[in-house]
Motif scaffolding. Structure first.
Motif, PDB file in Angstrom:
ATOM      1  N   GLU A 126      39.620  41.214  43.566  1.00 44.98           N
ATOM      2  CA  GLU A 126      39.266  40.213  42.554  1.00 44.98           C
ATOM      3  C   GLU A 126      39.972  40.494  41.220  1.00 44.98           C
ATOM      4  N   ARG A 185      45.231  40.504  32.561  1.00 51.91           N
ATOM      5  CA  ARG A 185      44.537  40.474  33.845  1.00 51.91           C
ATOM      6  C   ARG A 185      44.854  41.731  34.638  1.00 51.91           C
ATOM      7  N   PRO A 259      30.481  38.139  34.242  1.00 50.69           N
ATOM      8  CA  PRO A 259      30.760  36.763  33.839  1.00 50.69           C
ATOM      9  C   PRO A 259      30.634  36.655  32.325  1.00 50.69           C
ATOM     10  N   PRO A 261      31.319  33.847  29.076  1.00 49.55           N
ATOM     11  CA  PRO A 261      31.790  32.544  28.571  1.00 49.55           C
ATOM     12  C   PRO A 261      32.882  32.693  27.516  1.00 49.55           C
ATOM     13  N   CYS A 263      35.413  34.677  27.730  1.00 47.15           N
ATOM     14  CA  CYS A 263      36.650  35.188  28.334  1.00 47.15           C
ATOM     15  C   CYS A 263      37.801  34.204  28.123  1.00 47.15           C
ATOM     16  N   PRO A 266      39.027  31.366  31.708  1.00 48.61           N
ATOM     17  CA  PRO A 266      37.710  30.978  32.222  1.00 48.61           C
ATOM     18  C   PRO A 266      37.609  31.212  33.725  1.00 48.61           C
ATOM     19  N   GLY A 267      36.398  31.580  34.151  1.00 52.56           N
ATOM     20  CA  GLY A 267      36.137  31.722  35.583  1.00 52.56           C
ATOM     21  C   GLY A 267      36.303  33.132  36.110  1.00 52.56           C
ATOM     22  N   LEU A 268      36.967  33.996  35.369  1.00 50.24           N
ATOM     23  CA  LEU A 268      37.124  35.376  35.848  1.00 50.24           C
ATOM     24  C   LEU A 268      36.102  36.279  35.166  1.00 50.24           C
ATOM     25  N   ARG A 269      35.645  37.280  35.882  1.00 48.95           N
ATOM     26  CA  ARG A 269      34.771  38.265  35.251  1.00 48.95           C
ATOM     27  C   ARG A 269      35.586  39.049  34.226  1.00 48.95           C
TER      28      ARG A 269
END
Ligand code: BEZ
Ligand code: FE
Length: 300
Positions: A126, A185, A259, A261, A263, A266-269
């Motif tokens: 992930e 990332r 999680p 908001p 970040c 968006p959508g990635l831990r």
């Protein structure tokens, strides 16, 4: 000639060294001699044990190569590197982010990357995001700071262990934006064992220790006028978080991917971590640790 016993030989050695011209070198050597002699007296060191110690240190030296610094590893597992880091932090003019070990896997010249890039070439786990701000001690953003990061893969190996030669992976160099923000990332690195195939690994096994380091991401952050920050972020749910073999974990460096908001992807831990840089004292440029390949070149 005086008859020397196990106590007066210390005074005699200190007297012979009294002419050391460099005062700081004299202070360090005097203390080293006093403590070494006191150590031998405390444990009543036998000639056989003394020889075993010499043999061990000889093996440590022989295990060193241009990419392996067994003496630094020895310092790490004995906690000496952590003591030096703590002293370095204490000497700062301001309290910045805490230091941690540079370790033997830092390399200069890692790929220059744009904010948001993935540092792992072929991720099989992930994706997560590491993000935050680089600020000074008052919270003012530090733009254009260099942020060098390096870590193990999701399998627990550094590029030097999983790839051949100088093929770099799982590392990248970034610059903070005008408002001090940074983000990249990666995948969550796996905790790993320090190199156990040499004399230091033998010592660690003899002591009944596991030799593991908890999952972490190394970070080296620098900007003009600030102390270079050598640190690492540690994942709090790693089973070895409270028993790091090289004593690098501090509570303030423990993080969690969750999680978020806020970040920037968006959508990635995400792990949200802000780094605070302390101002450098005039003439101060000390880095805690060294690129082992450079160290070998400097000695050669
Ligand atoms: C490391 O984090 O890479 C490391 C630090 C000290 C000893 C071995 C490995
Ligand atoms: Fe590491």
């Amino acid at each position: 000639m005086r008859d020397l016993d196990e106590f007066t030989v210390t005074d005699e050695a200190l007297a012979q060294m009294a002419g050391t011209a460099n005062p700081r070198l004299k202070e360090i050597l005097d203390a080293a001699v006093r403590h070494l002699h006191a150590f031998a007296r405390e444990v009543n060191l036998t000639p056989q044990e003394w020889l075993q110690g010499i043999q061990f240190l000889t093996a440590v030296g022989q295990a060193c190569t241009p990419i392996r610094q067994e003496f630094i590893l020895l310092s790490d597992v004995l906690g000496l590197s952590a003591v030096v880091n703590a002293l370095h932090d204490k000497k700062a003019r301001e309290l910045g982010t805490q230091s941690s070990l540079l370790g033997p896997f830092y390399r200069e010249g890692a790929p220059e990357m744009k904010l948001g890039e993935q540092i792992v070439r072929e991720p099989t786990a992930e994706e997560i995001v590491i993000y935050g701000r680089i600020t000074d001690n008052d919270g003012k953003p530090v733009p254009n700071a260099t942020i060098q990061v390096w870590q193990t893969s999701e399998r627990g190996g550094y590029d030097l262990q999983e790839r051949k030669g100088d093929d770099m992976d799982m590392r990248g160099n970034f610059r903070s934006a005008a408002d001090g923000t940074y983000y990249f990332r990666t995948v969550r690195p796996l905790g790993y064992s320090i190199p156990m195939d040499g004399p230091v690994g033998g010592l660690v096994k003899t002591q009944g220790r596991h030799g593991m380091r908890p999952s972490h991401i190394h970070c080296l952050v620098g900007a003009d006028g600030y102390r270079e920050l050598v640190t690492a972020l540690y994942f709090g749910d790693d089973p070895h978080i409270d028993s790091d073999t090289v004593f690098g974990v501090s509570e303030s460096l423990v993080v969690q991917a969750k999680p978020d908001p806020g970040c920037p992807i968006p959508g990635l831990r995400a792990v949200h971590y802000d780094f605070r840089l302390a101002k450098a004292a005039p003439g101060e440029n000390g880095r805690v640790g060294a690129d082992p390949t450079r160290l070998a070149k400097e000695i050669a």
